[in-house]
Each structure stands twice: as C-alpha cells, then as structure tokens.
Design an enzyme around this catalytic site. Sequence first.
Site, PDB file in Angstrom:
ATOM      1  N   TYR A 122      17.425  41.853 118.328  1.00 32.00           N
ATOM      2  CA  TYR A 122      17.610  41.972 119.777  1.00 32.00           C
ATOM      3  C   TYR A 122      17.003  40.772 120.502  1.00 32.00           C
ATOM      4  CZ  TYR A 122      18.986  46.892 119.113  1.00 32.00           C
ATOM      5  OH  TYR A 122      19.621  48.043 118.724  1.00 32.00           O
ATOM      6  N   TRP A 275      23.144  56.560 119.758  1.00 33.77           N
ATOM      7  CA  TRP A 275      23.050  55.501 120.753  1.00 33.77           C
ATOM      8  C   TRP A 275      24.373  55.370 121.506  1.00 33.77           C
ATOM      9  CZ3 TRP A 275      26.466  51.511 119.332  1.00 33.77           C
ATOM     10  CH2 TRP A 275      26.798  51.430 117.973  1.00 33.77           C
TER      11      TRP A 275
END
Length: 399
Positions: A122, A275
């Site tokens: 990320y 998610w």
Amino acid sequence: MQVSFACTDHGLKAPRNGEHSKQNATSPNTASQARARFRTVALIARSLGSFTHRYHHNLKESTAKLTGMKYRNLGKSGLRVSCLGLGTWVTFGGQISDEVAEQLMTIAYESGVNLFDTAEVYSGGKAEIILGNIIKKKCWRRSSLVITTKLYWGGKAETERGLNRKHIIEGLRGSLQRMQLEYVDVVFANRPDSNTPMEEIVRAMTHVINQGMAMYWGTSRWSAMEIMEAYSVARQFNLIPPVCEQAEYHFFQRDKVETQLPELYHKIGVGVVSWSPLACGIITGKYENGVPESSRAAMKPYQWLREKIMSEDGRKQQAKLKELAHIAEKLSCTLPQLAIAWCLRNEGVSSVLLGSSNPTQLTENLGAIQVIPKMTAGIATEVDHILGNRPHNKKDYQH
C-alpha cells in the site's frame, strides 16, 4: 455457562474399625473435616453459579456498552475483532493527508474499532509507516489493537515478492520496522503463489508465528481449494493453519463468500474478513449520473473503474441501487449503511473492512452497526429479489 460440582459421600463416613488405623491415629476428625470441605465447596458452587449466569456473554458476538460496536471471533480462533475494521488501501499515504489519516483512526478507535488492516504494497510502504506513527503518537495500548498486514508485493527485485520463505520472513520484518511494532496480530498471504510449494508457505508462516512476529496467519484472494490445501499441509506436518480469508464481498460480488467459504468455516474454522463492501464506491450512489470529476473513478490509475461504471452492467447496477435505496429509506438508514449491514448478516464474516477517505464518510459507515438488527430475513429476501444474483449452494439443490 453453568458451573457444577459433583460431590459424593466418599470420605464423609467414618472408617470402620481396623481400617486406616494409621490415618485415624493421626487424623481423628477426618469425617468432620470432610463435611466442612463439602459445605465450603457447596457455597462456592452456589456463588459461582449465580455469578456466571448473571455475567454470561455470548462468545460468538458481544457488544461494547459504550460504543455499541460488536465483536466477533476471527474465524473459529479465540481472537476477538470488531465487526467493522479500518482499511488503509489507496487512502493512507495516497488519497488523504497524514492529518486526515489520524482523524480517521481516532474516530474508528473511539467508536470501538480494534481491527486496522494494511499491506506492504500500500502506497509503497507509506501506509504502514503512517499507521505505525499514529499508533505511537496516540499512545494506544498495543494489546487493545488488532493490526494486520499482507505480504506478496514488497519491492522491485525478484527476491522482494512472492510467498517464498525468504520474502515472508524478510517482508514481515520490513513491515514491522515501518510500523515500529514488535509483532502483527495477523499476517496475510496476499494472493496465492504458484511458484512456491504450499508446504514452504505454511512452514514459513508457522515460523514467523513461532518467532513471535505474528499471532495468526490468513490468506487473501485464495480459492477454497488453495485454502484447503494449506490446511491439509498444516495438519500433515503439525504446522499452523490459516484462520481466515480476506475476500471481496458486496451486493454485486457474492459467490465466493456465500457458497465456497461457508463450507470451510464449518469444516475447518476459516472465517472471512471482507473488503470493498461499497464496491469501490459504486454502491454509494455517487455514480448515479455518471463519473464526477472529484471521484476516484475519474483518476487515471482507475480507468478500469470508470469503464466498469460506464458499461452496460454498470448502468444496470445503478438501476438496482435506486431500488435498494427505497429499502434503506424504509429502514431509516443510508444506502452505504444498508450495504455494510447486509455484509455483516453472514455468520462466517468476522469483520468488514471500511475504506473511508474522510471523517464524515467514516462516521456514516460506522452507523451501519445500528442497522444490523434491522436486517431481518424479510429484508434480505427483498434485497435478493432486487439484485437477482443470489448464488445457489448445496442446500438449494437438496430441496
């Protein structure tokens, strides 16, 4: 839970003449002492019985009194996680400033969220750095947090990616350094690795757990067959199996979580951390009249999202969302809150990761907690009727 004690008259009666003469000589009051012990045990049993009945909590799901947040077991492990977690994908180190990231984490933590998810990939590792800095600055007790990260894409070098033993160990060390933590609670294998034998992956995950670098391990975007293989390898070689799978789950993505993973949950205890409950923002309703210039889909890296929204299937989805908005209105909630509560109706879902980019959005999404009791079987049927995509499972074919 009930507490009971089995008490018999064994040892309460005085021994016959000639029996245990040595014991009688040294302990003439054995019978009276035994009766006294019996009375003491009986009193303890009664007090414990009323205590446990009075303060009994359902271990499957409990609710924090102050925040209303609900907690569930991570799969069938003993780890308790908030049913809503905060993800850091495309936000921390990317779309939002460090100050906003701190605001989001503070709102989440003060609302009872204990699960914070990130990954080595990320924002090129920046998300882990920001997450760690905030935890250190806020001085939150490490024991009150459940920190998870994912491994696979660690760098540009050939040895800095994948799920081989070298990268699992070195990659996790790098994540811990960036977050300034001694351990993570769950380390996820982010996508299956066809270049690495399953035994090597499971052994490496077992190693980092045994070394205290992680408490549990899980999978992300693995198929049910791959998860089952990992479990079988763990059982064969007395290693540690995964406890959960991270999977995409929302109104328009249902098959895996609703047909494949429930069987694994019941058979081997693997739960789901889902998610993208809002389908990358599609379910928020902001794309009803096209793609706003300020939205994520308008950004160049998300051309794929724009194309998806503007496609024929995308237009059909927007039409269904308009119908679902009427259900949300009937339940006095917003469409995003309905979508999140709908995800949480699934018993195998341990937690739903939220990906908010501003405090207002996060506060709204956290309000889905209040909608969960309203997700009755009737409401779920209405949603299924509108979506028209309810996957068939084995039970359906048996009727």
